[in-house]
Design a protein around this motif. Structure first.
Motif, PDB file in Angstrom:
ATOM      1  N   GLU A   1       1.750  -6.535   4.658  1.00 48.60           N
ATOM      2  CA  GLU A   1       2.123  -5.135   4.840  1.00 48.60           C
ATOM      3  C   GLU A   1       1.446  -3.917   4.804  1.00 48.60           C
ATOM      4  N   LEU A   2       0.259  -3.967   4.014  1.00 49.75           N
ATOM      5  CA  LEU A   2      -0.757  -2.958   3.819  1.00 49.75           C
ATOM      6  C   LEU A   2      -2.060  -3.307   4.532  1.00 49.75           C
TER       7      LEU A   2
ATOM      8  N   ARG B   1      -4.869  -0.848   5.295  1.00 53.21           N
ATOM      9  CA  ARG B   1      -5.962  -0.238   4.121  1.00 53.21           C
ATOM     10  C   ARG B   1      -7.284  -0.805   4.124  1.00 53.21           C
ATOM     11  N   LYS B   2      -7.255  -1.879   5.136  1.00 54.37           N
ATOM     12  CA  LYS B   2      -8.507  -2.403   5.265  1.00 54.37           C
ATOM     13  C   LYS B   2      -9.495  -1.755   6.439  1.00 54.37           C
ATOM     14  N   ILE B   3      -8.881  -1.012   7.064  1.00 57.25           N
ATOM     15  CA  ILE B   3      -9.508  -0.241   8.125  1.00 57.25           C
ATOM     16  C   ILE B   3     -10.429   0.978   7.312  1.00 57.25           C
ATOM     17  N   CYS B   4     -11.736   0.885   7.577  1.00 58.85           N
ATOM     18  CA  CYS B   4     -12.824   1.412   6.729  1.00 58.85           C
ATOM     19  C   CYS B   4     -12.760   2.834   7.407  1.00 58.85           C
TER      20      CYS B   4
ATOM     21  N   GLU C   1      -7.083  -9.204   6.997  1.00 54.80           N
ATOM     22  CA  GLU C   1      -6.126  -7.987   7.540  1.00 54.80           C
ATOM     23  C   GLU C   1      -6.340  -7.778   8.793  1.00 54.80           C
ATOM     24  N   ALA C   2      -7.524  -8.118   9.347  1.00 53.28           N
ATOM     25  CA  ALA C   2      -7.824  -8.091  10.851  1.00 53.28           C
ATOM     26  C   ALA C   2      -6.857  -9.232  11.786  1.00 53.28           C
TER      27      ALA C   2
ATOM     28  N   ALA D   1      -1.049   1.478  17.133  1.00 54.50           N
ATOM     29  CA  ALA D   1      -1.175   2.922  17.389  1.00 54.50           C
ATOM     30  C   ALA D   1      -0.445   3.845  16.322  1.00 54.50           C
ATOM     31  N   GLU D   2       0.718   3.612  16.371  1.00 57.81           N
ATOM     32  CA  GLU D   2       1.503   4.248  15.385  1.00 57.81           C
ATOM     33  C   GLU D   2       0.976   4.452  14.005  1.00 57.81           C
ATOM     34  N   ILE D   3       0.578   3.321  13.345  1.00 60.98           N
ATOM     35  CA  ILE D   3      -0.060   2.966  12.133  1.00 60.98           C
ATOM     36  C   ILE D   3      -1.479   3.953  11.965  1.00 60.98           C
ATOM     37  N   CYS D   4      -2.007   3.731  13.063  1.00 55.67           N
ATOM     38  CA  CYS D   4      -3.588   4.399  12.992  1.00 55.67           C
ATOM     39  C   CYS D   4      -3.364   6.093  13.184  1.00 55.67           C
ATOM     40  N   THR D   5      -2.374   6.304  13.730  1.00 56.09           N
ATOM     41  CA  THR D   5      -2.084   8.010  14.179  1.00 56.09           C
ATOM     42  C   THR D   5      -1.457   8.440  12.441  1.00 56.09           C
TER      43      THR D   5
END
Length: 585
Positions: free
Chosen positions: A402-403, A406-409, A432-433, A445-449
């Motif tokens: 669910e997290l 957090r791996k998006i650097c 995570e990918a 898109a929602e999470i990245c925003t």
């Protein structure tokens, strides 16, 4: 390694005997990525006429995938030409004018995942604050010093201590932390920021290595990967142009798309298959959807003249067609080999090759492109890097599903905007990918925003008008992005992976009790028109060859490594048949 020499003097030599009968060896290449296309092209240029390329997917290119949206081209796979001095990809691109529109900013000598060397990276915390530039520069210098130390273990034979666990991540994390903590000049608040930045840098490093975590990358082998001197270049018209250039010299009928392979039956020549569904066609063309390559009632070139002559390899396709061959060049990814080697080869692979496949690593690195109506970042910003302050003392880069975000650097800014519009490219790797790949576009898109709003401190950032992302991990034909030397592996494993079969030593000893009998389903009603008989005759050399980026000891994980590996395997066959071809002229 199997010798590339063959004797033309022995009447019992199976290589010589086969060529006397029909004049041309049949080569099947599995995979139409850079390695497969490079191999096929090299063979054709040297006079091989019976060559077939089998590609499982509906397109060529493999892990090169350029997608055109509007006037811009986005790379879901390979993006950069890494180095220019002696790089065959660079020279091919330059010679064909593919770099004429590459801007100076796109000739980067710095971090390889930046789209422009111009501007500055903005390091942002999860509290919406930007880390001061001087703190970033101090940390970057410190991190780079330690990174250089990681290269010395291989290059200078430096012993690895037990505390590092032979892990790049463990060594780097502890070495940088100790230096930060021992610095008498930094206040505690600055030390906390720098400690948190370690994890962000290791996430970037993991994306570039395509590992789940740098903790899994071998410290003793890390320095063997070799960087080609010169800048990293972007191809504005798309990396697929390099693929297309390679394919230009290959007749269309040779490449069969949508042709997944089920199994490679080697070390057991079989009688020529009979029946309309599997009749081999001339010039290596086994595609029955077109008439290309066949000429009326003439006997197709390259077809065996002796009905009883035996083939050393049979390629069994998913559509039930079987294709006999003298040699097969396997270019599938390390991810596919890890998951399918047991069923993909009959008999099974030698134990040492299986062990190498398991020891070497491959992970998933994905990109997330977000297109916005207008930029919310400043013109001087070339990237937005995410630093989680609560990770200052973290010892892991693994998160619960669910997290996954957090791996998006961070997100890099695509330059120039005149070409791409207002687009950010996010990076995520590892397990995570794979979680991200299972989410729909709207959710990602929602999470990245929300992340962009949180880290910039700007709650008014709109959702992107378009999202585009890769999914290399869940693609059954790749099952990962590219390879790395995992803890417990070394360059010797890459050599073992690349070693052709059968080995010069006894195949039976290498393979244990693996049966050489073709499986019953090839003789059953499932493929009713086939008639195959197992061979007990002479063993031909170089039946199964291996190429692809994971088989190049110095350049694994790169496009030039893939291309060179394909040329390497073609060169083995070219050398093997050189004298025999010359005898026939």
């Amino acid at each position: 390694m199997q010798s590339c020499e063959s004797s033309g003097d022995s009447a019992d030599d199976p290589l010589s005997r086969g060529l006397r009968r029909r004049g041309q060896p049949r080569v099947v290449v599995i995979g139409a990525g850079l390695a497969g296309l490079a191999a096929a092209k090299a063979l054709l240029e040297q006079g091989f006429t019976d060559v077939t390329v089998l590609e499982a997917s509906s397109r060529i290119g493999g892990r090169v995938q350029s997608v055109k949206l509007g006037h811009a081209t986005f790379e879901l796979g390979a993006t950069w030409i890494h180095g220019s001095h002696g790089n065959p990809i660079y020279h091919l691109a330059e010679a064909n004018g593919l770099l004429e529109e590459t801007t100076d900013g796109e000739r980067s000598v710095g971090r390889i995942s930046l789209y422009s060397k111009n501007g500055v990276a903005c390091y942002l915390t999860n509290h919406g604050c930007r880390i001061p530039k001087d703190v970033v520069e101090e940390f970057s210098d410190l991190y780079n010093e330690v990174y250089n130390l990681t290269q010395e273990f291989f290059r200078h034979g430096k012993p690895v201590n037990a505390e590092s666990q032979n892990s790049v991540g463990v060594f780097t994390r502890e070495e940088v932390r100790n230096r930060i903590r021992d610095d008498p000049d930094d206040p505690e608040a600055t030390k906390r920021l720098k400690l948190a930045m370690i994890q962000q840098y290791l996430k970037v490093e993991s994306c570039e290595s395509s590992s789940h975590s740098m903790d899994e990358v071998s410290l003793s082998a890390f320095g063997e990967w070799t960087e080609i001197p010169g800048a990293h270049h972007i191809i504005p018209s798309g990396f697929m142009r390099v693929v297309e250039l390679l394919a230009e010299g290959i007749p269309a009928h040779i490449i069969q798309l949508g042709k997944p392979v089920r199994c490679v039956h080697w070390d057991q020549a079989s009688s020529r298959p009979r029946g309309p569904e599997i009749e081999p066609r001339g010039e290596g063309n086994h595609n029955h959807d077109t008439g290309e390559g066949s000429q009326g009632g003439e006997e197709p070139q390259g077809e065996r003249q002796d009905e009883d002559e035996q083939w050393p390899v049979v390629v069994e396709c998913e559509d039930c067609e079987v294709i006999p061959a003298d040699h097969v060049i396997v270019t599938v990814s390390l991810g596919v080999l890890k998951m399918q080697h047991a069923s993909f080869f009959r008999p099974g692979l030698p134990a040492e090759k299986v062990a190498a496949i398991h020891r070497l690593g491959i992970g998933t690195t994905d990109k997330i492109f977000l297109e916005f109506e207008e930029p919310f970042w400043g013109p001087e910003c070339n990237s937005l890097q995410f630093v989680w302050e609560d990770e200052a003392e973290s010892h892991t880069l693994t998160y619960p599903p669910e997290l996954w975000y957090r791996k998006i650097c961070g997100f890099d800014v695509l330059y120039p905007p005149e070409r791409y519009g207002h687009v950010l490219s996010g990076w995520i790797c590892g397990e995570e990918a794979l979680v991200m790949e299972k989410c729909d576009d709207e959710a990602v898109a929602e999470i990245c925003t929300e992340m962009l709003r949180q880290f910039t401190g700007n709650p008014n950032i709109p959702k992107p008008r378009r999202i585009l992302r890769s999914a290399w991990g869940s693609n059954p034909y790749f099952q990962g992005s590219y390879s790395y030397t995992q803890v417990g592996s070394s360059g010797a494993d890459v050599e073992k992976l690349a070693k052709p079969l059968p080995y010069t030593e006894s195949s039976k000893a290498a393979q244990g009790s693996s049966s050489k009998q073709l499986p019953g389903h090839l003789l059953s009603s499932k493929c009713p028109e086939q008639s195959l008989e197992p061979n007990r005759g002479s063993i031909k050399p170089m039946q199964v060859l291996f190429s692809g980026e994971a088989t190049h000891r110095k350049y694994y994980s790169t496009t030039h490594g893939a291309l060179l590996s394909g040329q390497r395997e073609a060169a083995r066959l070219i050398e093997m048949y050189r004298d025999l071809f010359q005898q026939g002229t």
